[in-house]
Scaffold this active site. Structure first.
Site: not given
Length: 426
Positions: A145, A153
């Site tokens: 992201h 992440c």
């Protein structure tokens, strides 16, 4: 009362997992075209925007690669992007909330693309896959992201995720049913394998290397299966022989490095890492607004990088006490005959030394603050502009002068996330 409510809300955000929230509906940023410079790069490499893609990520090097399949059916490297933030340590993800970025082979389908991400844009990596489930591993919502904050992440900054998302969108829109996402602890070089040879994860990493070697030999998407808690890579007999030959050569290279004195080590991260280009640009900077920087997690880990721990032959941390000679060498001998300076003389000396410093500080107080100078040259690093240089590696701005170190600020979160639809991994 309102202050208490705001504090409670911010705490919930800080404790949230690395997930997305459907808070950007109505935005058209997921439709932004691939930058012209990247389209030109594709053209020079005989690629088109509709060609299938494959993604490879490396945690230690903090880099993410986009590969595209050419007209000859083979994949070739299109571009390398610096990872702004990943969290945890080297090694696989095993459970919800461990802040680990997963390692393994995953598949990203159109259903895993999220145009309404709270982190600008994102796609779900597909963790856990069949291999992870065979070990009973749990957790999910592991994304690639925007922004620069991670709780498991790959955070890429808004500008880079915009381009990566556009490349993936065009490939999936042209008919690719899902692209492969390969996640590694580090590049599978002889040097890395020699240095980490005593790590408890080495058996797992060698299994990952089988997949990496197979791709390096064939330049084709891996056909991955899972059996007996191992990844299996279905390949033709000629490919198996070529991969075995490469592995023997790599093992010999590792043995040569060890014989030449390459010491075993362990890297201990504060909480993940960032690409060196971001470290140079962001370390010890204060007074930067979120609109410019995004949300940077665990800033204390940006300036320091990992701690390298030497290991003994059993894989335990090696404690090396200084020798007697070194201990004596570090001591400063003061001649007994030298009289101690009088207090008045000391005060005069200090005044003379500090006067130029005070004058310099007064002269600089009227100048533009350091962080404003630096971010006037690195604005494009965090902007959402689609322009990119025509180069294989996406580079960031030159290294600015370092400012005075400041205390680390706590992680800041954007919005409370919710899950996206995750398709089952192959």
């Amino acid at each position: 009362m309102m202050k208490r409510f705001a504090l409670a809300a911010s705490l919930v955000l800080a404790l949230a997992a690395c997930q997305d929230d459907q808070l950007s509906r109505g935005s058209t940023r997921h439709l932004v075209p691939i930058p012209p410079a990247t389209m030109a790069l594709m053209s020079t490499k005989g690629m088109s925007k509709s060609d299938p893609i494959l993604v490879r990520a490396y945690k230690k090097e903090s880099e993410l690669e986009i590969w595209k399949r050419g007209s000859n059916g083979k994949y070739a490297l299109l571009k390398t992007y610096p990872i702004c933030r990943w969290s945890g340590q080297l090694g696989p993800k095993t459970r919800e909330g461990d802040r680990q970025v997963p390692e393994g082979f995953y598949t990203v389908t159109p259903a895993q693309m999220n145009p309404n991400s709270a982190y600008y844009l994102s796609f779900d990596t597909g963790y856990p896959n069949a291999y992870d489930r065979s070990f009973g591993r749990n957790g999910g919502d592991i994304m690639v992201h925007g922004a620069c904050s991670s709780r498991g992440c790959f955070a890429m900054t808004d500008q880079n995720i915009s381009e990566i998302y556009a490349i993936a969108r065009e490939a999936l829109g042209a008919g690719q049913r899902g692209f492969q996402f390969q996640s590694y602890p580090f590049r599978m070089t002889a040097e890395n394998l020699a240095k980490h040879r005593l790590d408890p994860n080495m058996a797992f990493w060698k299994n990952l290397k089988e997949g990496s070697d197979t791709f390096d030999v064939t330049k084709e998407e891996l056909r991955v299966a899972v059996a007996n808690k191992r990844y299996l890579f279905n390949a033709e007999e000629s490919t198996v022989a070529a991969v075995a030959h490469k592995q023997r050569q790599d093992e010999q290279d590792v043995a040569d490095l060890v014989s030449k004195g390459e010491k075993p080590i362990k890297l201990v991260y504060n909480d993940g890492d960032t690409h060196e280009s971001f470290r140079e640009a962001l370390a010890n900077v204060t007074g930067v607004s979120d609109s410019k920087l995004g949300f940077v997690s665990r800033t204390e880990g940006i300036s320091s990088g990992p701690r390298q721990v030497a290991l003994d032959d059993s894989g335990r941390e090696k404690i090396e006490a200084p020798t007697t000679a070194l201990a004596f060498a570090s001591m400063k001998e003061v001649p007994a005959s030298q009289p101690e300076p009088r207090q008045a003389e000391t005060r005069v000396a200090v005044t003379q030394q500090t006067a130029p410093v005070a004058a310099a500080a007064a002269a600089s107080s009227s100048e533009t603050p350091f962080y404003r100078k630096m971010f006037s040259s690195v604005t494009d690093l965090f902007s959402t502009s689609a322009s990119q240089p025509v180069a294989e590696t996406v580079q960031v701005a030159p290294t600015p002068a370092r400012a005075t170190p400041v205390k680390a600020v706590p992680e800041k979160r954007a919005q409370a996330p919710a899950k996206v639809n995750v398709a089952a991994a192959n």
